[in-house]
Design a protein around this motif. Sequence first.
Motif, short mmCIF file in Angstrom:
data_model
loop_
_atom_site.label_atom_id
_atom_site.label_comp_id
_atom_site.label_asym_id
_atom_site.label_seq_id
_atom_site.Cartn_x
_atom_site.Cartn_y
_atom_site.Cartn_z
N LYS A 76 0.82 -1.20 0.00
CA LYS A 76 0.00 0.00 0.00
C LYS A 76 0.85 1.25 0.00
O LYS A 76 2.00 1.24 0.43
N ARG A 77 0.24 2.30 -0.53
CA ARG A 77 0.80 3.65 -0.48
C ARG A 77 -0.08 4.42 0.50
O ARG A 77 -1.27 4.57 0.28
N ASP A 78 0.52 4.86 1.60
CA ASP A 78 -0.24 5.49 2.68
C ASP A 78 -1.40 4.55 3.05
O ASP A 78 -1.16 3.47 3.53
N SER A 79 -2.65 4.92 2.79
CA SER A 79 -3.77 4.05 3.15
C SER A 79 -4.39 3.33 1.94
O SER A 79 -5.38 2.62 2.09
N THR A 80 -3.81 3.50 0.75
CA THR A 80 -4.36 2.91 -0.47
C THR A 80 -3.61 1.64 -0.83
O THR A 80 -2.40 1.67 -1.08
N LEU A 82 -2.32 -1.06 -3.27
CA LEU A 82 -1.97 -1.00 -4.69
C LEU A 82 -2.06 -2.38 -5.35
O LEU A 82 -1.85 -3.40 -4.69
N ASP A 116 3.83 3.35 -9.99
CA ASP A 116 2.84 4.13 -9.26
C ASP A 116 2.99 5.61 -9.57
O ASP A 116 4.08 6.08 -9.87
#
Length: 166
Positions: A76-80, A82, A116
């Motif tokens: 994940k990127r921060d709270s997202t 991927l 990303d």
Amino acid sequence: MSINFAAGGGQDYPAKIVQYLTTIKTDTASTTNDGDDPYYFLSQAITLKQSGNLVIVITKSHIGSNGSNAGGIWIKRDSTVLHRGDASGNRPRVSASWGNPGKTWWQDNNCSIILDTPGGNVTYYLGCANGWTAGTAYINRSSRDSNGTSEDSRTASSITLLEVEA
């Protein structure tokens, strides 16, 4: 450093890797987290040199487990989260999966490469969770983890980030 990306028509478009960052986990950990509740065991922050740049995210993980357990890998990127599968019923939507064929000395090796477009300064995370509630996932080691055999190796997991000039 310049890299040439082929565009299909015989032309090359030069791109530049602006920076690279990596973090490596060489010790071990374990988790009983299951379903959509991953245990995040690695993170790497990046401050982009330019907000429109891309990031190539490369992850490598080694997961051992008890029994014939299987589970998921979350990136994940921060709270997202991927690069994950589509929703279907109550199945966890994961970035990759791992499994154990019932061998206590087994570790599943996962590698992911994701392009990303974060749009700013972010942190990337790598995590895993079991597929069933009685399971235990072991990061960088097998379930058996015996000192008496060469089958039970210790491994390393990592996140590498490459910022590519857009």
